[in-house]
Design a protein around this motif. Structure first.
Motif, PDB file in Angstrom:
ATOM      1  N   UNK A 247     -29.313  -0.117 -23.909  1.00 19.63           N
ATOM      2  CA  UNK A 247     -30.428   1.359 -22.925  1.00 19.63           C
ATOM      3  C   UNK A 247     -31.734   1.939 -24.349  1.00 19.63           C
TER       4      UNK A 247
ATOM      5  N   UNK B 272     -32.642  -1.777 -24.589  1.00 17.93           N
ATOM      6  CA  UNK B 272     -33.041  -2.991 -23.821  1.00 17.93           C
ATOM      7  C   UNK B 272     -33.557  -2.598 -22.922  1.00 17.93           C
ATOM      8  N   UNK B 273     -32.984  -1.565 -21.753  1.00 17.46           N
ATOM      9  CA  UNK B 273     -33.165  -1.748 -20.336  1.00 17.46           C
ATOM     10  C   UNK B 273     -34.744  -1.195 -19.815  1.00 17.46           C
TER      11      UNK B 273
ATOM     12  N   UNK C 234     -37.183  -1.349 -22.251  1.00 18.34           N
ATOM     13  CA  UNK C 234     -37.992  -2.257 -23.039  1.00 18.34           C
ATOM     14  C   UNK C 234     -37.986  -3.559 -21.443  1.00 18.34           C
ATOM     15  N   UNK C 235     -36.913  -3.189 -20.895  1.00 15.15           N
ATOM     16  CA  UNK C 235     -37.713  -4.036 -19.278  1.00 15.15           C
ATOM     17  C   UNK C 235     -38.544  -3.919 -18.614  1.00 15.15           C
TER      18      UNK C 235
ATOM     19  N   UNK D 133     -42.078  -2.060 -25.277  1.00 14.03           N
ATOM     20  CA  UNK D 133     -41.885  -3.184 -25.171  1.00 14.03           C
ATOM     21  C   UNK D 133     -42.606  -4.285 -26.764  1.00 14.03           C
TER      22      UNK D 133
ATOM     23  N   UNK E 249     -40.129  -3.309 -29.568  1.00 14.20           N
ATOM     24  CA  UNK E 249     -38.032  -3.482 -29.411  1.00 14.20           C
ATOM     25  C   UNK E 249     -37.648  -4.922 -29.604  1.00 14.20           C
ATOM     26  N   UNK E 250     -39.331  -5.497 -28.684  1.00 10.09           N
ATOM     27  CA  UNK E 250     -38.753  -7.487 -29.066  1.00 10.09           C
ATOM     28  C   UNK E 250     -38.748  -7.797 -30.214  1.00 10.09           C
TER      29      UNK E 250
ATOM     30  N   UNK F 170     -29.071  -5.207 -14.715  1.00  9.68           N
ATOM     31  CA  UNK F 170     -29.141  -4.754 -15.832  1.00  9.68           C
ATOM     32  C   UNK F 170     -29.265  -3.061 -16.015  1.00  9.68           C
ATOM     33  N   UNK F 171     -30.078  -2.461 -15.267  1.00  6.00           N
ATOM     34  CA  UNK F 171     -30.591  -1.491 -14.574  1.00  6.00           C
ATOM     35  C   UNK F 171     -29.338   0.051 -14.277  1.00  6.00           C
TER      36      UNK F 171
ATOM     37  N   UNK G 114     -26.507  -0.146 -17.187  1.00  7.68           N
ATOM     38  CA  UNK G 114     -27.636   0.999 -17.695  1.00  7.68           C
ATOM     39  C   UNK G 114     -26.688   2.790 -17.409  1.00  7.68           C
TER      40      UNK G 114
ATOM     41  N   UNK H  65     -33.909 -10.232 -20.807  1.00  9.88           N
ATOM     42  CA  UNK H  65     -35.150  -9.175 -20.633  1.00  9.88           C
ATOM     43  C   UNK H  65     -35.528  -9.519 -22.060  1.00  9.88           C
TER      44      UNK H  65
END
Lengths: 202, 202
Positions: free
Chosen positions: A112, A114-115, A117-118, A125, A128-129, B111-112, B115, B175
């Motif tokens: 979640x 990462x999601x 962050x996308x 972003x 998180x990276x 991915x979403x 998720x 991602x």
């Protein structure tokens, strides 16, 4: 110097707020993760929450940092429990450990994160990276140690990184269905490939 | 019989609504994916939207189904473009194709969707699991065909499945950051492992 009961309470409140922030971030996304929403989820007054996290940015930054710190701590502890020395951990033990760490509830929460962050939110972003990349480096280091691998060897580093790629992919599959039987066979097979491919320290 | 302009318009509206539904589902989650919200995102009146999708459940079900159908179609087309015959596609070509398909924008959207499936909403979860599992089977079948692999061989099937696990993990990494350089090296190395490990048809 022992901690006062007040310090203990303050620490416990902070812990509650960070846990609640992961819940809100996972369930409702970054935009919904405000100090008020997290305070309410944690059952803490808004004033008390703001004492710990003055702004939403600080709250999210500390939540993501703490989340990856907890993942790292968890992994370090598990690696420290592996047997060492000449009869130490088998390649299979180490691969299993990494694969299982990516099939845990924490990975589900990380997905979640990462999601989120996308998404288009720039600051989150970047944060998180950076945190994810520190975590990945830590996994490589710990695997290297546990396997007594020569990290100066290019192919060895590549194979350790592929282990993480594979573990992430298996973890993603595990979000949907129980793939533990398949995972067991993959761990077996990948341990063989890894064991043949990596260079060990003399 | 040629389609009337009205049928074309209706088809176009449906397409717009499905695309908008993926955008809303990805960006705001399943709970926010209502017929009204999707109609508004698509720039279509609520009445027209309801003509195509009577209820929210039907809308989400068709969105998820269409999304995976589009992924499958994309993959089939790319596999069909590979050279065939004795000088056909190399194992590396096939591995690259699968790895790149999981590092695409569609994967980001998937991915979403995953998720969302990790959330508590039971019905959506079952739907996504079924669609994803159909997609994974399709990938295995297409890889098998392209590699002329003997799918009755257990180890061969396992290695094809591991290719998808690895591609998913690489896609998850993509991602966050551009890992194309690393991906290129992994494709190279995995193609070697796969080529040595699978049984081909006589």
């Amino acid at each position: 110097m022992p901690r006062t009961p007040q310090q203990d309470r303050s620490r416990e409140t902070r812990r509650k707020l960070l846990d609640a922030a992961v819940t809100v971030l996972s369930g409702q996304g970054a935009a919904a993760t405000t100090v008020s929403a997290v305070a309410s989820e944690a059952g803490v007054s808004r004033g008390a929450a703001q004492h710990h996290f003055a702004t939403r940015d600080v709250l999210i930054e500390e939540t993501v940092t703490e989340f990856f710190n907890a993942l790292t701590h968890q992994l370090r502890t598990t690696v420290a429990d592996l047997p060492t020395g000449p009869d130490g951990a088998s390649t299979e033990d180490v691969v299993r450990l990494v694969a299982e760490s990516f099939a845990s509830d924490s990975f589900r929460a990380a997905l979640h994160v990462w999601s989120a962050a996308a998404g288009p939110e720039g600051e989150l972003r970047d944060l998180i990276i950076a945190a994810d990349s520190r975590y990945a480096r830590e996994v490589h280091q710990l695997m290297g140690l546990a396997l007594d691998a020569d990290l100066s060897d290019h192919a060895t580093r590549e194979l350790l990184r592929m282990t993480v790629d594979l573990a992430r992919g298996l973890g993603l599959g595990a979000v949907l269905v129980d793939n533990s039987e398949h995972r067991r066979r993959v761990i077996d097979r990948w341990a063989g490939i890894l064991s043949d491919g990596i260079v060990r320290n003399d």
